[in-house]
Design an enzyme around this catalytic site. Structure first.
Site, PDB file in Angstrom:
ATOM      1  N   ALA A   1       0.854  -1.186   0.000  1.00 14.41           N
ATOM      2  CA  ALA A   1       0.000   0.000   0.000  1.00 14.41           C
ATOM      3  C   ALA A   1       0.895   1.244   0.000  1.00 14.41           C
ATOM      4  O   ALA A   1       2.090   1.167   0.282  1.00 14.41           O
ATOM      5  CB  ALA A   1      -0.910  -0.006   1.224  1.00 14.41           C
TER       6      ALA A   1
ATOM      7  N   GLY B   1       0.277  -5.097   0.887  1.00 12.48           N
ATOM      8  CA  GLY B   1      -0.949  -5.077   0.103  1.00 12.48           C
ATOM      9  C   GLY B   1      -0.790  -5.721  -1.257  1.00 12.48           C
ATOM     10  O   GLY B   1      -1.756  -6.245  -1.815  1.00 12.48           O
TER      11      GLY B   1
ATOM     12  N   GLU C   1      -1.230  -9.326  -0.691  1.00 11.99           N
ATOM     13  CA  GLU C   1      -2.643  -9.560  -0.397  1.00 11.99           C
ATOM     14  C   GLU C   1      -3.493  -9.469  -1.660  1.00 11.99           C
ATOM     15  O   GLU C   1      -4.418 -10.269  -1.860  1.00 11.99           O
ATOM     16  CB  GLU C   1      -3.113  -8.560   0.653  1.00 11.99           C
TER      17      GLU C   1
ATOM     18  N   GLU D   1       4.363  -5.667   7.191  1.00  5.44           N
ATOM     19  CA  GLU D   1       3.675  -4.607   7.941  1.00  5.44           C
ATOM     20  C   GLU D   1       4.174  -4.472   9.375  1.00  5.44           C
ATOM     21  O   GLU D   1       4.129  -3.383   9.954  1.00  5.44           O
ATOM     22  CB  GLU D   1       2.163  -4.861   7.937  1.00  5.44           C
TER      23      GLU D   1
END
Length: 262
Positions: A69, A113, A116, A136
């Site tokens: 992200a 992300g 994911e 993360e």
């Protein structure tokens, strides 16, 4: 669209086309900004509704599928910001509405992300330079787009726990060995091999393809007995389609089937 490119690719061997979505923020290693995720969702729904498209591929570039992200954006958020705007849930999960198969063609980094997003796809084909990870923890947070849940289901508790608690990256070979990716190919062959697989899928009857995707996904959410019954009912239902008649007749007549998606 500023952050992605979208195209449809045809093949002389296939009636259906393949939709290709390429994440296109190379300077940011395809960091998944809110704007990119909105564009990605819109593109996925557009291709899912396109009757000419039988399968969809999401890819990045040679250096990164998506490195995570957009931390530059996230760093300014507080709890009220992410909670009120329903961050991630609002824009990231559009892919869950897509009924056609979605393949992640991953080269380079698929972190946070990005990892994911790849796991949200129906399966992953990885280049031999791919790196997967959920780092993360190094930012003082945990995965928020399903990383703790999907990674654990794919590779098991011990490996997932170790990766999420340490933030280490996993090579493409390890990812294949553990079942996170379906296969590993040479970097220069990633797109061609992904397209080859996508055209194989697109050449099948769309009703059966969508039913198969739905049934496999159901296996992650129900007991074995419930899952088998769900599969059985879809199996029975497909006998009401013209594609079932055509597919079986073509087999008996030793010819290629011509599916009508009806």
């Amino acid at each position: 669209m500023e952050n992605i490119t979208i195209s449809k690719i045809a093949s002389p061997e296939s009636v259906k086309q393949v939709g290709l979505i390429r994440l296109n923020r190379p300077k940011q290693l395809n960091a998944l900004s809110p704007e990119l995720m909105v564009e990605l969702g819109q593109s996925l729904l557009q291709l899912d509704a396109d009757e000419e498209v039988g399968c969809i591929i999401i890819t990045g570039n040679d250096k990164a599928f998506a490195a995570g992200a957009d931390i530059g954006v996230m760093a300014n958020y507080g709890f009220a910001d992410v909670y009120k705007q329903d961050y991630i849930t609002k824009n990231w999960e559009t892919i869950q509405k897509v009924r056609k198969p979605v393949i992640a063609a991953v080269a380079g980094f698929a972190l946070g992300g990005g990892c994911e997003l790849a796991m949200m796809c129906d399966f992953i084909i990885a280049a031999n330079n791919a790196k997967f990870g959920q780092p993360e923890i190094k930012l003082g947070i945990i995965p928020g787009a399903g990383g703790t849940q999907r990674l654990t289901r794919f590779i098991g508790k011990a490996k997932a726990m170790e990766m999420i608690l340490t933030g280490r990256m996993m090579s493409a070979d390890e990812a294949e060995r553990l079942g996170l990716v379906c296969r590993v190919v040479a970097l220069e062959e990633l797109l061609s091999e992904s397209l080859k697989t996508a055209f194989l899928i697109a050449g099948n009857g769309l009703l059966a393809v969508m039913a198969a995707k739905e049934a496999v996904n159901k296996s992650f959410e129900t007991s074995l007995a419930e899952g088998v019954m769900f599969e059985r009912r879809l199996f029975h239902a497909l006998f009401a389609t013209q594609d079932q008649k055509e597919g079986m007749l073509a087999f008996v007549e030793k010819r290629a089937a011509k599916f009508s998606d009806s």
